[in-house]
Design a protein around this motif. Structure first.
Motif: not given
Length: 319
Positions: A1-28
Motif C-alpha cells: 500500500m501507499k503511505a507517508i512514513s519517516y525513517r528518522r526523526y526530523g522536520g517535515p522533509d523526512v516524510l516520504e510518500y511511497g510503498e510500504v508493507r501492507d498491515p496485518k490484521v490481528g484477531p481484535d
C-alpha cells in the motif's frame, strides 16, 4: 500500500510518500480503508522526537492517530464491526509505527466507533483525538456542570473548539481565548472571546471578576500560570500541555483511546451538539505541507489529509 512514513526523526522533509508493507490484521482489529486522517500537533512532535522518552519508534514510522474510513476486513475475534461499516478511530498504540497516514490501517476495535452519519469523512476524521481530549477533560478532569464558568484556551483550535461546544452543552458559560480574527467564530460556538497574550488576566477578570470555576489549558507556560490566577476559590484546573499543572493543584491529561467515549462523541455529532470545522485538506502525498501548516499553530479547527481512491483506481487501470 501507499503511505507517508519517516525513517528518522526530523522536520517535515523526512516524510516520504511511497510503498510500504501492507498491515496485518490481528484477531481484535479490523482493516480500515482510509478515507481521511486528521493532523494533530502530536504528529509532528512525534516526528521530531519530542515523545521519544515515552514512545519507542519502530522505523519506518507511519504517522497519524486519527482516521475515518470503511471496514474491509474484520479480525478473527471481531463481532463489533462488519465489512462496509463506516468508522472513526483514535488509533494510538504505545509505540510509533503503524499510523493512519496510509491507504489502510489495522485498527484495534478498542479504538473505534461508528462514523457520525451527518459528517463527511473529512469532518469525521477530525473528531477522535481532539474530541476525546476535550470530552475527557470537560467530563472527567474538570467535571463541568450547569452554571459553571469555564475558561478554554486556544478555543478556536481543534481541541479548544470542541471543548467549547461540550462545555456549552453541559450548560456552562464559556470564555475562550483566541486571536481577534477568530472571535466571531467563537461567538458562533457560544463562547465569549478574549484576546490571548499580555493582559489576559485583566481581560478575563473584566468578564468574571470573581474568577472562573474551571480552566482548560492547551498551551502551558505563562498561559497555565494565568489560568491558575484566574480560578475562583475551589476552581478546577486541567492542562494537556504542561505537566507542571500538578504542582498548581490541577490535573495533567493525556488523551486515551476509549470506544465508549468515542461512541458518545459520535452520538453528540449526530445530534448536532458538536461540529468539526475543517480549515484545510491535503492529499496524502502532500502530508508534509499539512504538518508544516499545523506546526504554525494558527489553525481554526482541523487540518485533514485525504486518500483519493478514484485517482488510485484510475492509476491502477492505466498501469
Amino acid at each position: 500500500m501507499k503511505a507517508i512514513s519517516y525513517r528518522r526523526y526530523g522536520g517535515p522533509d523526512v516524510l516520504e510518500y511511497g510503498e510500504v508493507r501492507d498491515p496485518k490484521v490481528g484477531p481484535d482489529s479490523v482493516l480500515v480503508k482510509v478515507r481521511a486522517a486528521a493532523v494533530n500537533p502530536v504528529d509532528w512532535k512525534c516526528r521530531e522526537g519530542y515523545l521519544d522518552g515515552i514512545l519507542d519508534p519502530v522505523f519506518p514510522v507511519i504517522p497519524g492517530w486519527d482516521v475515518a474510513g470503511v471496514v474491509v476486513q474484520p479480525g478473527a475475534a471481531v463481532t463489533e464491526f462488519a465489512v462496509g461499516d463506516e468508522v472513526i478511530g483514535y488509533v494510538r498504540e504505545d509505540f510509533l509505527s503503524r499510523g493512519t497516514f496510509a491507504e489502510y490501517v489495522a485498527a484495534p476495535v478498542r479504538t473505534l466507533a461508528r462514523k457520525p452519519r451527518n459528517l463527511s469523512f473529512e469532518e469525521a476524521a477530525g473528531l477522535p483525538l481532539a474530541g476525546l481530549t476535550a470530552y475527557q477533560v470537560i467530563e472527567d478532569a474538570l467535571q463541568v456542570t450547569e452554571g459553571d464558568v469555564v475558561l478554554v484556551h486556544a478555543a478556536a483550535g481543534g481541541v479548544g473548539s470542541l471543548a467549547v461546544q461540550l462545555a456549552r452543552h453541559k450548560g456552562a458559560r464559556v470564555i475562550g481565548t483566541a486571536s481577534e480574527r477568530n472571535h466571531d467564530y467563537l461567538r458562533e460556538l457560544g463562547a465569549e472571546p478574549v484576546a490571548y497574550g499580555d493582559g489576559l488576566v485583566g481581560r478575563v477578570h473584566e468578564l468574571v471578576p470573581e474568577g472562573v470555576d474551571a480552566a482548560f489549558d492547551t498551551v502551558g507556560g505563562d498561559t497555565l500560570k494565568a489560568s491558575a490566577e484566574l480560578l475562583a476559590p475551589g476552581g478546577r484546573l486541567a492542562s494537556i500541555a504542561d505537566g507542571s499543572v500538578i504542582g498548581l493543584g490541577g490535573r495533567y491529561c493525556f488523551v486515551r483511546p476509549d470506544a465508549a467515549d468515542l461512541r458518545r462523541l459520535s452520538e453528540l455529532a449526530e445530534a448536532d451538539v458538536v461540529t468539526v470545522h475543517v480549515s484545510d485538506t491535503f492529499p496524502l502525498e502532500r502530508a508534509a505541507e499539512a504538518h508544516r501548516l499545523n506546526a504554525e499553530g494558527r489553525t481554526r479547527g482541523k487540518i485533514v489529509v485525504t486518500v483519493d481512491w478514484e485517482a488510485e483506481r484510475e492509476t491502477d487501470e492505466a498501469e
